[in-house]
Design a protein around this motif. Structure first.
Motif, mmCIF file in Angstrom:
data_model
loop_
_atom_site.group_PDB
_atom_site.id
_atom_site.type_symbol
_atom_site.label_atom_id
_atom_site.label_comp_id
_atom_site.label_asym_id
_atom_site.label_seq_id
_atom_site.Cartn_x
_atom_site.Cartn_y
_atom_site.Cartn_z
ATOM 1 N N THR A 338 -0.930 -7.798 6.899
ATOM 2 C CA THR A 338 -0.578 -6.724 5.969
ATOM 3 C C THR A 338 -1.262 -5.435 6.390
ATOM 4 N N VAL A 339 -0.548 -4.324 6.238
ATOM 5 C CA VAL A 339 -1.078 -2.992 6.549
ATOM 6 C C VAL A 339 -1.036 -2.175 5.266
ATOM 7 N N VAL A 340 -2.193 -1.650 4.872
ATOM 8 C CA VAL A 340 -2.289 -0.850 3.650
ATOM 9 C C VAL A 340 -1.944 0.597 3.962
ATOM 10 N N VAL A 341 -1.075 1.149 3.146
ATOM 11 C CA VAL A 341 -0.722 2.567 3.255
ATOM 12 C C VAL A 341 -1.431 3.302 2.124
ATOM 13 N N TYR A 346 -8.169 9.461 0.935
ATOM 14 C CA TYR A 346 -8.843 8.222 0.548
ATOM 15 C C TYR A 346 -9.779 7.780 1.676
ATOM 16 N N PRO A 347 -11.002 7.286 1.418
ATOM 17 C CA PRO A 347 -11.551 6.876 0.129
ATOM 18 C C PRO A 347 -12.262 7.979 -0.645
ATOM 19 N N GLY A 348 -12.124 9.223 -0.202
ATOM 20 C CA GLY A 348 -12.656 10.340 -0.966
ATOM 21 C C GLY A 348 -11.628 10.795 -1.996
ATOM 22 N N LYS A 349 -11.616 12.096 -2.272
ATOM 23 C CA LYS A 349 -10.645 12.630 -3.236
ATOM 24 C C LYS A 349 -9.255 12.618 -2.624
ATOM 25 N N TYR A 350 -8.278 12.311 -3.438
ATOM 26 C CA TYR A 350 -6.905 12.241 -2.949
ATOM 27 C C TYR A 350 -5.958 12.664 -4.071
ATOM 28 N N PRO A 351 -4.799 13.188 -3.709
ATOM 29 C CA PRO A 351 -3.822 13.590 -4.728
ATOM 30 C C PRO A 351 -3.052 12.373 -5.236
ATOM 31 N N THR A 352 -2.486 12.473 -6.422
ATOM 32 C CA THR A 352 -1.602 11.446 -6.964
ATOM 33 C C THR A 352 -0.288 12.102 -7.385
ATOM 34 N N GLY A 353 0.658 11.278 -7.786
ATOM 35 C CA GLY A 353 1.948 11.812 -8.234
ATOM 36 C C GLY A 353 2.903 12.135 -7.110
ATOM 37 N N GLY A 384 -5.574 5.308 -4.570
ATOM 38 C CA GLY A 384 -5.949 5.545 -3.180
ATOM 39 C C GLY A 384 -5.191 4.646 -2.229
ATOM 40 N N ARG A 385 -5.245 3.347 -2.500
ATOM 41 C CA ARG A 385 -4.433 2.410 -1.724
ATOM 42 C C ARG A 385 -3.107 2.254 -2.460
ATOM 43 N N VAL A 386 -2.038 2.630 -1.827
ATOM 44 C CA VAL A 386 -0.760 2.794 -2.530
ATOM 45 C C VAL A 386 0.142 1.573 -2.375
ATOM 46 N N LEU A 387 0.361 1.164 -1.136
ATOM 47 C CA LEU A 387 1.272 0.062 -0.847
ATOM 48 C C LEU A 387 0.699 -0.792 0.283
ATOM 49 N N ALA A 388 1.180 -2.018 0.394
ATOM 50 C CA ALA A 388 0.771 -2.904 1.486
ATOM 51 C C ALA A 388 2.018 -3.573 2.033
ATOM 52 N N ALA A 389 2.258 -3.376 3.319
ATOM 53 C CA ALA A 389 3.423 -3.964 3.972
ATOM 54 C C ALA A 389 2.986 -5.247 4.675
ATOM 55 N N THR A 390 3.586 -6.382 4.309
ATOM 56 C CA THR A 390 3.209 -7.685 4.847
ATOM 57 C C THR A 390 4.340 -8.266 5.679
ATOM 58 N N GLY A 391 3.976 -8.768 6.858
ATOM 59 C CA GLY A 391 4.918 -9.461 7.719
ATOM 60 C C GLY A 391 4.494 -10.895 7.934
ATOM 61 N N VAL A 392 5.449 -11.808 7.969
ATOM 62 C CA VAL A 392 5.177 -13.222 8.196
ATOM 63 C C VAL A 392 5.980 -13.686 9.397
ATOM 64 N N PHE A 412 5.976 8.856 1.815
ATOM 65 C CA PHE A 412 5.480 9.802 0.817
ATOM 66 C C PHE A 412 4.562 10.778 1.531
ATOM 67 N N ASP A 413 4.394 11.946 0.976
ATOM 68 C CA ASP A 413 3.615 13.003 1.623
ATOM 69 C C ASP A 413 2.158 12.572 1.799
ATOM 70 N N GLU A 414 1.598 12.891 2.970
ATOM 71 C CA GLU A 414 0.189 12.676 3.299
ATOM 72 C C GLU A 414 -0.201 11.199 3.325
ATOM 73 N N MET A 415 0.762 10.318 3.547
ATOM 74 C CA MET A 415 0.424 8.896 3.644
ATOM 75 C C MET A 415 -0.393 8.632 4.911
ATOM 76 N N PHE A 416 -1.253 7.647 4.819
ATOM 77 C CA PHE A 416 -2.158 7.351 5.931
ATOM 78 C C PHE A 416 -2.308 5.845 6.069
ATOM 79 N N TYR A 417 -2.399 5.356 7.302
ATOM 80 C CA TYR A 417 -2.634 3.934 7.529
ATOM 81 C C TYR A 417 -3.287 3.742 8.894
ATOM 82 N N ARG A 418 -3.987 2.636 9.038
ATOM 83 C CA ARG A 418 -4.581 2.301 10.327
ATOM 84 C C ARG A 418 -3.516 1.758 11.268
#
Length: 791
Positions: A338-341, A346-353, A384-392, A412-418
């Motif tokens: 799984t990869v968290v988006v 994040y993990p500092g201040k982040y926008p919502t909405g 901060g952690r919005v979604l998680a995409a999982t592959g099997v 979504f705007d400003e999304m970030f993931y490893r």
């Protein structure tokens, strides 16, 4: 079976995943998620959100009663730590989660560390602090790098890993003084920094049985290559290849099962899912921390790996009913990643909405919601952690690729993931491939690294036993001893070798390993003193199937303690790891001692022993190291566990009391020997009085022992009563309260008694020597057993 109407507490990716899996159960009729997120708001059959907070127990219980909820599943830790299980149990609704007391395993790191210490569960060296100055002093004195942990709940972020001592001092102030983690930092755990591969084990338990799920590996840091600040988790995969089947078996044997057993025995049995963070060190697996609920993002990879015939709802119900062993918990072959988006910042201040767009994915790609909500019909970010995409998939590479394909469906705007989830696994697998045709000692089950680490850990213990004649330095090919430096003029060397018999089994069964070493020293050095010999040096032999460094270190600590009591040097030993010959968790122990006595001081003095001489007895500490095969049979017959309260000493468990170490009589008897006040001595070991006293007597003599002349200890009363052991069998198997017998001329009894009492010995006059003719042909006659050895 009644249909289940479930109330699931939480609003993260963990809860969406649990709801997704529960909805597949035929037994589940409805799932209410409080408060839920955008994923549980729509798109899942049987699932709807309820706008109630996870710690609003009055509102939650009221809703549960009104909507006929009959099963509750807390997701996050906060409601568990605040006692949600008891809140629902009071109204008759079972809860898949631990009690308030059991939840302290996560709620207080100081509590969990002390628990691990008590139950000999491998973990990092540590100390607990509330005072910053004391914590800094510990850091300054520590000969290892440290980790600083706020004891309370800090949303998975209450850990600091300083790179220098100065950073550690600053971190202590941040936690204890500046309260950067709030009330979670009112107490601080300073522990040893462990190095190795980290993994997470989530395991179902009903308080007795423990069933682990595939081992997962989380990615805590925000940036690639494990850089940047810690987060709640930026991705995960399972099963991790760093944990072989042998390692997983070790983890269950040395960590998971002892944890579940220990919690039950301490009065707070664990029901639910136990999350154990583990570091695979050179010394074996060690616990980093416990959590008392599903992990996030670990849940997003382990639940999709459950087999199609595993019903999560049935497993959870079985846990709450104490019958986990009656249901199937199967795992699909293959891998999940799984990869968290996350929101930008994040993990500092982040926008919502921020508006979220999701595209359709393939069937084996699942997008789980975490920080999402629906506003005016639009899915938007809310955390901060919005979604998680999982592959099997069948292999890890494909599973990771599918997870990243799932990420591409998210916008979504400003999304970030490893971009490097599972990088440690791929590095590990590449190294394995490169050395696939090479054979090593480690692959055969023998760890040279563990052996070297053990040597480093025991060096200070061994060094503490140095004495005149020996420096107690280990690492060479042999130990040296200088008899001349020790002051001997015309010495005779005396040697002894012995083990501790099946008392070892009790150490294995209880996990108490730091006293058995004293036993092996005592069994040897007590055999030296009965010949008048001063103990000079000792060597040990430790054999095992798998070298568990902390266990071996505890054993050697007991040996060193025994050597200090005996005044001899620990000059060497052999540690032998023999996989296939011993099973993991088992070890054997033996010792070899050498002493010296001046030629004219050797005892027994058979030529001086005569009728009328007096027998003096020195008290034992218990059963010492003999008769334990019988003792174990009696324990089995009693239907008591070794962890049960001791029948004759409520301050200890039965196992702790039976493991009381053998007394060492060397230092207190040397003055008596050197003054020629004793003619003979008998160490009362296997064979008791009947077989041991005659070993030091002339053939024509015997003894009469008065069993009423000393108190009959409670441990032997229990053994005799519970096992229905005859009096004579007691006398020929156990020491029955007297561990050493001295043969003394009548005129020397007072002086010998005085010398022994000055050394804090308790001395009893227990008998007299007679001719065998006067003893009816018997070597040993026991008087007054039936009258005085009563229960």
């Amino acid at each position: 079976m009644d249909p289940l109407i479930v109330l699931l507490l939480g609003n993260g990716g963990r809860e969406h995943t649990i709801a997704w899996k529960l909805a597949q159960s035929d037994r589940v009729e409805r799932i209410y998620v409080a408060p839920g997120n955008g994923g549980t708001a729509a798109g899942l059959n049987k699932v709807e959100n309820v706008n109630i907070g996870v710690v609003d127990f009055p509102a939650l219980t009221k809703f549960a009663v009104e909507h006929k909820v009959n099963f509750v599943i807390p997701g996050p830790e906060q409601p568990l730590v605040e006692g949600v299980a008891s809140a629902f149990q009071k109204i008759g609704i079972p809860c898949f989660g631990p009690s308030f007391k059991a939840a302290r395993m996560e709620g207080s790191k100081t509590f969990s560390k002390d628990f691990m210490k008590k139950h000999s569960i491998p973990t990092a060296a540590y100390e607990n602090f509330t005072d910053a100055a004391a914590a800094k002093a510990f850091v300054k004195a520590a000969n290892f790098d440290v980790v600083l942990k706020a004891s309370g709940l800090a949303a998975g972020k209450g850990v600091l890993i300083p790179a220098t001592k100065e950073e550690a001092y600053q971190g202590v102030d941040q936690i204890l003084v500046d309260k950067v983690f709030g009330s979670a930092g009112s107490e601080l755990v300073v522990e040893e920094f462990l190095e190795g591969q980290e993994l997470s084990i989530l395991a179902f338990s009903d308080g007795y049985t423990v069933v682990p799920l595939p081992p997962a590996q989380d990615h805590k840091r925000i940036f690639d290559n494990d850089q940047g600040p810690n987060t709640g988790g930026m991705g995960c995969y399972a099963p991790t290849p760093v944990a072989s089947s042998e390692i997983l078996a070790d983890i269950k044997r040395t960590i998971l099962q002892p944890t579940i057993d220990g919690m039950r025995r301490d009065g707070f049995p664990f029901v639910g899912i136990l999350f154990t963070g583990i570091m695979l060190t050179n010394a074996g697996p060690k616990v980093l921390e416990y959590n008392v609920r599903f992990g996030d993002p670990e849940t997003e990879v382990v639940l999709p790996l459950l087999s199609d015939d595993t019903d999560l709802a049935e497993v959870m119900v079985a846990c709450t009913e104490g019958r986990l062993d009656s249901v199937r918990v199967g795992v699909k072959p293959g891998f999940a990643a799984t990869v968290v988006v996350a929101s930008g910042g994040y993990p500092g201040k982040y926008p919502t909405g921020k508006a979220i767009t999701l595209q359709k994915t393939a069937e084996d790609i699942i997008v789980f919601h975490a920080g999402t909500t629906v506003t005016n019909g639009q899915l938007v970010t809310s955390g901060g952690r919005v979604l998680a995409a999982t592959g099997v998939a069948k292999d890890l590479r494909t599973a990771v690729d599918k997870a990243y394909a799932g990420v591409q469906s998210i916008h979504f705007d400003e999304m970030f993931y490893r971009k490097d989830i599972a990088h440690r696994a791929f590095t590990f697998l590449a190294e394995q491939t490169a050395t696939a045709n090479q054979m090593t000692y480690a692959q055969a089950g023998v760890s040279i690294d563990a052996g070297n680490l053990l040597v480093q850990k025991i060096k200070p213990l061994v060094k503490a036993t140095r004495r005149v004649g020996a420096d107690s330095e280990i690492g060479g090919f042999g130990g040296l001893f200088d008899l001349k430096a020790a002051g001997f003029q015309d010495p005779i060397l005396v040697s002894a070798t012995d083990g501790v018999g099946t008392k070892l089994k009790l150490a294995h069964m209880t996990g108490i390993h730091d006293t058995i070493g004293q036993d092996v020293v005592a069994m040897n050095v007590n055999d030296l003193i009965v010949q008048g010999a001063e103990s000079l040096f000792f060597l040990d032999y430790y054999a095992c199937g798998k070298l568990e460094v902390e266990v071996a270190r505890d054993v050697v600590k007991g040996i060193a303690d025994g050597c200090l009591l005996a005044g001899c040097a620990l000059v060497g030993g052999e540690t032998s790891e023999m996989p296939g010959l011993y099973t993991p968790g088992d070890y054997d122990l033996a010792g070899f001692a050498v002493g010296a006595v001046e030629r004219n001081k050797i005892i027994p003095r058979m030529d001086l022993v005569k009728p009328g001489d007096i027998l003096l007895g020195l008290t034992s500490s218990g059963a010492h190291s003999n008769g334990y095969s019988l003792i174990r049979k009696i324990v089995e017959k009693s239907n008591q566990e070794l962890h049960s309260p001791c029948p004759w000493d409520k301050t200890k468990t039965l196992g702790q009391s039976l493991l009381t170490p053998t007394r060492i009589y060397v230092k207190q008897l040397l003055p008596v020997v050197r003054k020629d006040l004793v003619k003979a001595m008998a160490h009362i070991t296997g064979g008791g009085f009947i077989d041991n006293i005659p070993r030091v007597l002339p053939h024509e003599l015997g003894v009469e022992v008065d069993a009423a002349s000393w108190p009959f200890p409670d441990v032997f009363k229990w053994i005799m009563a519970t096992g229905n052991v005859p009096h004579r069998e007691m006398a020929r198997t156990f020491n029955c309260g007297i561990g050493m017998v001295l043969v003394v001329a009548p005129e020397h009894v007072a002086e010998v008694t005085k010398l022994c009492q000055e050394a804090d010995e308790v001395v009893y006059q227990i008998g007299v020597l007679k001719t065998k003719a006067d003893n009816n042909g018997e070597e040993v006659v026991m008087r007054n057993m039936e009258a005085s050895w009563v229960v």
